[in-house]
Structure formats: structure tokens, C-alpha cells
Scaffold this active site. Structure first.
Site, PDB file in Angstrom:
ATOM      1  N   CYS A  30       8.764  71.124 -44.989  1.00 24.35           N
ATOM      2  CA  CYS A  30       8.160  72.599 -45.511  1.00 24.35           C
ATOM      3  C   CYS A  30       6.587  72.361 -45.550  1.00 24.35           C
ATOM      4  CB  CYS A  30       8.811  73.041 -46.774  1.00 24.35           C
ATOM      5  SG  CYS A  30       8.494  71.966 -48.130  1.00 24.35           S
ATOM      6  N   CYS A  33       5.870  70.401 -48.957  1.00 23.78           N
ATOM      7  CA  CYS A  33       5.656  68.995 -48.601  1.00 23.78           C
ATOM      8  C   CYS A  33       4.480  68.380 -48.039  1.00 23.78           C
ATOM      9  CB  CYS A  33       6.662  68.454 -47.822  1.00 23.78           C
ATOM     10  SG  CYS A  33       8.305  68.774 -47.927  1.00 23.78           S
ATOM     11  N   ASP A 438      33.353  55.803 -26.045  1.00 25.34           N
ATOM     12  CA  ASP A 438      33.175  54.377 -26.544  1.00 25.34           C
ATOM     13  C   ASP A 438      34.001  54.157 -27.828  1.00 25.34           C
ATOM     14  OD1 ASP A 438      32.668  51.521 -26.635  1.00 25.34           O
ATOM     15  OD2 ASP A 438      30.927  52.088 -27.665  1.00 25.34           O
ATOM     16  N   ASP A 622      27.339  53.691 -27.076  1.00 24.99           N
ATOM     17  CA  ASP A 622      26.224  53.125 -27.778  1.00 24.99           C
ATOM     18  C   ASP A 622      25.817  51.686 -27.441  1.00 24.99           C
ATOM     19  OD1 ASP A 622      28.260  51.866 -29.143  1.00 24.99           O
ATOM     20  OD2 ASP A 622      27.096  51.473 -30.714  1.00 24.99           O
ATOM     21  N   ASP A 626      27.717  49.795 -22.681  1.00 26.94           N
ATOM     22  CA  ASP A 626      27.868  51.163 -21.947  1.00 26.94           C
ATOM     23  C   ASP A 626      26.711  51.704 -21.345  1.00 26.94           C
ATOM     24  OD1 ASP A 626      30.338  51.437 -23.665  1.00 26.94           O
ATOM     25  OD2 ASP A 626      29.166  51.617 -25.576  1.00 26.94           O
TER      26      ASP A 626
END
Lengths: 728, 55
Positions: A30, A33, A438, A622, A626
Site C-alpha cells: 500500500c 508502506c 505429483d 514440483d 516432474d
């Protein structure tokens, strides 16, 4: 912990004695910040500039060289409540950013030219119906040409070069009809101006370029933004490695600074950040991130280790290598190249549309010309009418139809925690009818979890947690985390490979292997019930307990699977892990189709088998094992904790502990694809209405301009409907 | 219609100035952070005791 990061890799000298540092900051969301951070950091003496980029959640700092230690900034940000890590823009991101800026510059030139030409065109349009002198009209036309020709030559270059390369490869893409339309419209307008004719289409041509560039820019900007965010995620992982800077001295450096040949030290509990070969030491390692196998493996000098490997028992020295000699990685790279080639043959919706579109439009224009010639019109008039057909059909709306939806949809996906890697990801994810998950790290969380906390008294758990703090073993770390332990017990010794022991309340206390604590019977009981668990035993005096530590399913995995099935998507689990573990997960989630102990090659085979049956598969995985399957599947997603290679090939990456983003991705993509199709149909309807007017020879520059902007606005408004976010 | 002699070059010059302005703003990075720019415009000015706005 980050106090000992070596920043020197990230510092850039900017001349004038200033040093520049880029930080990725977590949690800037925002304006508050932004103001807080900038105000606070600029009060540090010798800081010349602190500027937050809210779009990319980054902070750029500049200070006088040697005056400030960069650690100060990170600590100051931590005090303010933000985690910050240094980062480096990678090549891909720099390239995307440069392209986006180039397109914006061209768009600016085209838009300014269009506005100025419109100022000249409106007098001509109104003059044609009142009393403008032909000389004045010619003068205005020449002025328009003076503005438009150089502007078009500069800003339409992306279309020309893309059309040329398509033609050179003997193909047709959307840019071929666009380029032909632009060139013909400009050429005809110049000739008409020379011949003192009434109509010139300079305004339509430059407006077309501006609209199309807007579409391209949206597309490019979306890609740039995803890259920037992916760069932040990589930085926030803050991967470091302990490198030997001399045979005896070590230093913690960012993983990005490790070069092939460097020797890296790995201690128990550390995750390896590089690929390489073990040159010294033996250890049990957890390769579950890479192979999906949850049982630890043993490595000895000569074994290959991969980034993501968790060291469990011993200390290792590893020589980093660029192309590891490990057979697994070699094989995976080979499979990956093959699978990626297959994917590049996928035709995007826009390309498919343009393959249909270009011949139809050009044939219509040709028939119009021939028709008018046969009707007895002059050669000049026939050509002018034919070109008017080309101008009015020029795919203004078509060029915006898909990028506009993609931009809006990727914004919605971003909000649900999904980042798109590939430009055509939305289209491909929308088409899937089967999801292959997976197991390890995808359906389960990458962190370990204590499964039987409820069966063990609270005070025992707390004591075991305090004892566990003295061990670096990842399983012990899980117990410490779940017990919420903060104060380690005094005088504890670690027996390598066995566990930790000491004295507490005058009685011996132990935590470690079941045999180390004399609790084999308890351990066997747990292993019978739950073969996937790792057992850690705890003994205090005569009392003995066993903790079952295992990977936990993502909290919403079962709901997501049910919802996917309800949407008509088949769900399947294909894992490299052992059969009992996979069966248990499948039964818990209610998945009927599952395969265990599947090698990377077999994963691809399974996907190819499904493709032959006509299925379109979304692979969610992941591990390094894979990666080839992710590339081979019709579409793919990876959690953000995945290995580098898997994240790089996946079409989309999802954030957080939950599996819901996968469901959101399918839902939003399907809706987006529907809107893209609608938009293409809107463009078709517009052409059906406008082309007969053009064929009849009734199109004036005024009608062309109105039709073009009208259709573009309609398509844009329709695209905004993708904004309505799915309730996830 | 002699007025065109002034008005047309004037209009073109103004358009050109606008274009140069856009190119300058692009080059100086004003389009790098569109979300942030939207908020900076309405951010409160800092108290006068500070040394101007943080850059």
C-alpha cells in the site's frame, strides 16, 4: 540470519562515488508502506536515494560508497516489519522490460501522430460536405502524409518485422494481413493525394497502428510483470551457499554467486543450493524435492547431488558443476528438450484465427476488385474500393481481442496466487480435461509435520521440542517447530547419525533413532499403521514415546480434488514415491487412479498414452523428476517451492500452502477463453456488418475511423468482464 | 485563410512538443511504477522540518 549474507555480489557502482543496491521487499502493498519505508531509510546519513517501486515490490537504494553497511538497510526494514533480500535482474526480465518500453515508445509516437492527424482530418471531412477548396484539402492531405509516413515507418516496425519473418518461414501470422493493410492504405492515400482525390486514409492507418500497439503493449507488460514477480520470489528464497574461499576458510555467499568448480560445504539440516558432485563426506540425504522419493538416500564421494537436496546426517563437500555428470539430470535434460519441441508446435488461438482470417479477407478484396471491373467501373475505382475493404477489415479488434482478455485474466489469477510463465498458458489451461498431480511437495506440503501430537502428553512434547533444538536434523527441527520450543536444554551432546542426549531433572534424556532410545517396539507400531512416516523416539528416564513425522497433505487438497471432479475434470496421481505412501494419499483424497514408483520416462509415457486417448492433461508437479512431464503435458503448474527447472518449464507457478490456486487457474482460464472466443466473434460480426458497405464502395475515411475505434472499444469492454474474480 | 500559415505550424509544433514530453517522461522512468505513482500524487507532504520530500 541474513546478517551474514555477503552483499558484494549485488552492489553496483554508479559513478560519482555512489553505490546502488536493489532489494526485493516482502509485504509492500500500500501507499502507507511506501511512504514509511522511504521516509525512514532516507533519514540514514549518506543515503542519497531510497525509492520504492510499488508495482514490483522493490526498493532501489543509493548511498555514498563506503559510508553505510548494506546490512543496516535490511535490519532497518526488518524493524519496520518487512523482509528484504537483495536481488539481481536476470537477463529474461531485462529483455522483457526493454521490449515493453520499446512498445510503449512506439505507441506514444503512433498515438500522438493519430491525434494530430485527426485535427487535420476533421476539417477535411466537414469541408467535403461544405465548401472547402480542393487546394486546401490537398494541403491538409499533404500535411497528414508528412506526419503519418514517418510515424508509421517507425511505430509499425514490430508488425513489419514479424510479418517478414513469418513469410520467410513460409507461414502466415496475424501480422501479415496487418502489414499488407497498412502498406496498401498508406500507398493508396499518397497516390490519391497526388491525384487531388477526395479521400485519403492516413488517419485510419495510423489509428490502426496505435490500437494494435496498445494490444501488444498490454501483452508485453503482463509478461514483464510476471517476470519481475518471479524474480522477487527467487530473491525472497534467499538461497545461500557456504563456499570455500581457500582450502580452510569458508564464507556464506548468495547461491547466484557460485560458479562451476567452486567447492561448497553442506551441513546437516541444510538444503543444497547448487548442482554438483560430492567430493568428501557421507550423509543421508532427502531427495524428495527431486525424485519424489520420501525415504532418505545415502550419498558418498562421487555421488551427484542436486539443488533442493536436504542433507540429513553428515557434512558434505560438494564441487558445483554447470552440467552435472549425474545420470538423472542428463536424462531429464534430454527428455525436457524433446518435450519442449513438441509444445512449441501448439498454435495459439490468435494464430489459428489469423490463418482463417488472412485468406478470407484477401480473397474478398480481390473479388471486390474483379467484381467492380466486371461491372464496368474504372481500374482506379476498383482498386480504391478493394483497398477500402482491406482497411475496414484490418484486424483492429482482432489484435486487441485476445491480449485485452489475457491482461485482465492474468490480473485476476495474480490475485488468486497464480503467476503465468507462458503467454499462451491461459488458453492451454482452459482446454484441459484431466489433472495429473505429483504427490510429494505438490499434494503434500514440502515441510515435515508431526502426525501423532494428540497421542503424546503436552509436557512431553514441550520437553522433546526443547531437546530437539540442539539437533540440526530436519526431522528434529519439525518437532521443535511443532512444540513451539524456544529455549534449548543445557549440556546436550549430539551423536552423529543417532540423536541427541543429555541429563534433565537428574534423569537421562534422549531424542533420535528408535534404537538409540530403546523404543523399537513403539516405532514398529507406528510404521505398521503409517509406513510413510519417519519415527523419532524420545526417552526421559524410563518413559518412552515415539513421534511420527511425515509430510502433510495441503489443507484444502481434498476439497480441490472434489471440486475438479465436479467440474468434469478427471484427477489422477502419478508419483515417484513408494506404493503404500501413494495409496494412502490417494485414499485420503478420494482419487481412484494412481500410480506409484513412476520414473520420469514413465511419467511422460503415461501422458502420451492419455494424449493418444484424446485427453488434454494439466500436469501439476514440483520435483526435478516432474520437469519433463511438466513440459510434455498440454499445460502445467508448479508450486513456488518447486525446483528451479520445474518452475522454469511450468506454464504457471502457484503460491502459498493451499492447492486452491490450481482450481482458480482452471476456472479463470476457462472463463477467459470463453471471453476470447466471444471477442473474436464480436470482431467477426463487426466485419460482417462493415464489409458489405466497403464492397459497395461507400466507405469514407470518416466511416473507417468510426468503425475501427468503435469495434476496439466494444472488444475492450467485453474483456473487462474477466475481472469479476472467481470466489475461491 | 492566411491565418492557416500561423495556425498549422503552431498546431504541429505543439503536437511535437507533446510528443517530446512523452518521450522524456518515458526515458526518465515515469512509467516504471504506475501503481506507486497513483499513490504518490495524493500522499501527504512531509512536515516542513524534514529536508523536503524523500526522493
Amino acid at each position: 540470519m541474513h546478517a551474514d549474507i555477503d552483499f558484494s555480489h549485488y552492489l553496483k557502482k554508479t559513478g560519482a562515488g555512489l553505490v546502488h543496491l536493489d532489494l526485493a521487499v516482502e509485504g509492500i502493498n500500500c501507499a502507507g508502506c511506501m511512504a514509511k519505508i522511504e521516509r525512514n531509510l532516507s533519514t540514514i546519513p549518506d543515503v542519497t536515494s531510497a525509492r520504492v517501486n510499488l508495482t514490483d515490490s522493490r526498493l532501489a537504494l543509493e548511498w555514498k560508497a563506503g559510508a553505510v553497511d548494506p546490512t543496516l538497510f535490511v535490519n532497518r526494514l526488518a524493524e519496520l516489519g518487512y523482509k528484504a533480500y537483495p536481488f539481481e535482474r536476470d537477463d529474461a526480465e531485462t529483455l522483457e522490460a526493454r521490449r515493453a518500453q520499446g512498445l510503449l515508445r512506439r505507441l506514444g509516437v503512433a498515438a500522438f501522430a493519430a491525434m494530430n492527424v485527426m485535427m487535420l482530418s476533421i476539417p477535411v471531412w466537414s469541408g467535403n460536405v461544405s465548401d472547402m477548396l480542393p487546394e486546401q484539402r490537398d494541403f491538409f492531405h499533404w500535411l497528414s502524409a508528412l506526419i503519418v509516413l514517418p510515424a508509421a515507418a517507425y511505430s509499425a516496425q514490430p508488425f513489419f518485422s514479424s510479418a517478414l519473418s513469418a513469410l520467410r518461414a513460409r507461414g502466415v501470422n496475424m501480422d501479415v494481413p496487418i502489414s499488407i493493410g497498412i502498406v496498401l492504405a498508406l500507398a493508396m492515400s499518397v497516390i490519391e493525394t497526388i491525384n487531388h482525390a477526395e479521400h485519403a486514409y492516413f488517419d485510419a492507418a495510423i489509428m490502426l497502428i496505435a490500437f494494435l500497439l496498445a494490444g501488444r503493449y498490454l501483452d508485453q507488460n503482463m509478461r514483464r510483470r510476471t517476470r519481475a514477480f518471479a524474480g522477487n520470489l527467487a530473491a525472497l528464497k534467499a538461497e545461500t551457499a557456504t563456499k570455500f574461499i581457500s582450502p580452510t576458510e569458508i564464507k556464506t555467499v548468495p547461491a547466484a554467486a557460485i560458479r562451476p568448480g567452486d567447492i561448497v560445504l553442506l551441513r546437516p539440516g541444510e538444503r543444497c543450493a547448487v548442482d554438483g558432485n560430492v567430493i568428501e563426506g557421507r550423509s543421508e540425504v532427502d531427495q524428495s524435492l527431486i525424485t519424489g522419493e520420501t525415504l532418505p538416500a545415502m550419498v558418498t564421494p562421487g555421488s551427484a547431488v542436486f539443488a533442493g537436496t536436504l542433507v540429513r546426517s553428515g557434512t558434505l563437500r560438494v564441487r558445483a558443476s554447470a552440467a552435472s555428470g549425474g545420470t538423472l539430470l542428463d536424462e531429464i535434460s534430454r527428455l525436457l528438450d524433446h518435450a519442449l519441441q513438441a509444445r512449441s508446435r501448439y498454435l495459439r488461438l490468435a494464430e489459428r484465427a489469423s490463418r482463417l482470417y488472412a485468406p478470407v479477407v484477401h480473397a474478398t478484396a480481390l473479388l471486390t476488385m474483379l467484381g467492380w471491373l466486371a461491372w464496368g467501373a474504372s481500374f482506379h475505382d476498383s482498386i480504391v474500393t478493394a483497398i477500402a475493404v482491406l482497411i475496414i477489415t484490418c484486424p483492429c479488434a482482432l489484435g486487441l481481442a485476445i491480449p485485452a482478455v489475457q491482461t485482465v485474466a492474468s490480473g485476476a489469477l495474480f490475485g488468486s496466487g497464480v503467476l503465468l510463465n507462458a503467454g499462451d498458458a491461459i488458453e492451454r489451461i482452459a482446454e484441459i480435461d484431466r489433472v495429473i498431480f505429483d504427490k510429494t511437495g505438490t499434494l503434500t506440503l514440502p515441510e515435515l509435520d508431526v502426525a501423532n501430537l494428540a497421542e503424546i502428553p503436552d509436557d512431553v512434547v514441550r520437553l522433546a521440542g526443547r531437546l530437539a533444538l540442539s539437533s540440526r536434523h530436519p526431522v528434529a527441527a519439525a518437532i521443535a517447530r511443532y512444540a513451539g520450543a524456544a529455549s534449548p536444554l543445557p549440556d546436550i551432546q549430539e551423536e552423529p547419525g543417532q540423536g541427541v542426549h543429555g541429563l534433565h531433572d537428574g534423569r537421562p534424556i534422549r531424542l533420535g533413532r528408535p534404537s538409540f532410545c530403546g523404543a523399537d517396539d513403539l516405532a514398529n507400531e507406528i510404521l505398521c499403521r503409517d509406513p510413510e512416516a519417519s519415527v523419532v523416539a524420545f526417552s526421559h528416564g524410563e518413559s518412552r514415546y515415539a513421534f511420527a513425522v511425515r509430510q502433510r497433505l495441503r489443507p484444502d487438497a481434498a476439497e480441490v480434488v472434489t471440486d475438479l471432479v465436479r467440474m468434469g475434470v478427471a484427477v489422477e496421481i502419478v508419483s515417484g514415491d513408494r506404493e503404500p505412501a501413494v495409496r494412502l494419499a490417494a485414499e485420503t483424497l478420494g482419487v481412484h487412479e494412481w500410480r506409484a514408483e513412476v520414473s520420469p520416462v514413465d511419467k511422460i509415457d503415461r501422458i502420451e498414452e492419455l494424449v493418444r486417448q484424446g485427453c488434454k492433461v494439466l500436469m501439476v508437479g514440483d520435483g526435478l523428476n516432474d520437469a519433463p512431464a511438466l513440459a510434455a503435458a498440454h499445460a502445467s503448474m508448479s508450486p513456488v517451492t518447486a525446483t528451479h527447472m520445474s518452475q522454469a518449464v511450468a506454464d504457471a507457478v502457484f503460491l502459498g500452502e493451499r492447492l486452491a490456486p490450481v482450481l482458480a487457474a482452471v476456472k479463470v482460464s476457462r472463463k477467459a477463453l470463453r471471453l476470447m472466443r466471444q471477442n473474436l466473434w464480436l470482431a467477426v460480426v463487426y466485419n460482417v456488418l462493415a464489409v458489405p458497405i466497403a464492397i459497395a464502395g461507400l466507405v469514407t475515411p470518416l466511416i473507417a475511423a468510426a468503425a475501427m475505434s468503435g469495434s476496439s472499444v466494444i472488444v475492450m469492454l467485453n474483456a473487462l468482464r474477466a475481472r469479476a474474480r472467481e470466489a475461491v | 485563410m492566411e491565418v492557416l500559415v500561423f495556425l498549422v505550424p503552431l498546431a504541429l509544433a505543439l503536437g511535437f512538443v507533446g510528443l517530446l514530453g512523452f518521450l522524456w517522461s518515458l526515458k526518465s522512468g515515469q512509467y516504471d511504477d504506475l501503481d506507486g505513482a497513483a499513490w504518490r500524487a495524493i500522499a501527504d507532504d512531509e512536515p516542513a522540518s524534514d529536508q523536503g520530500r524523500s526522493r
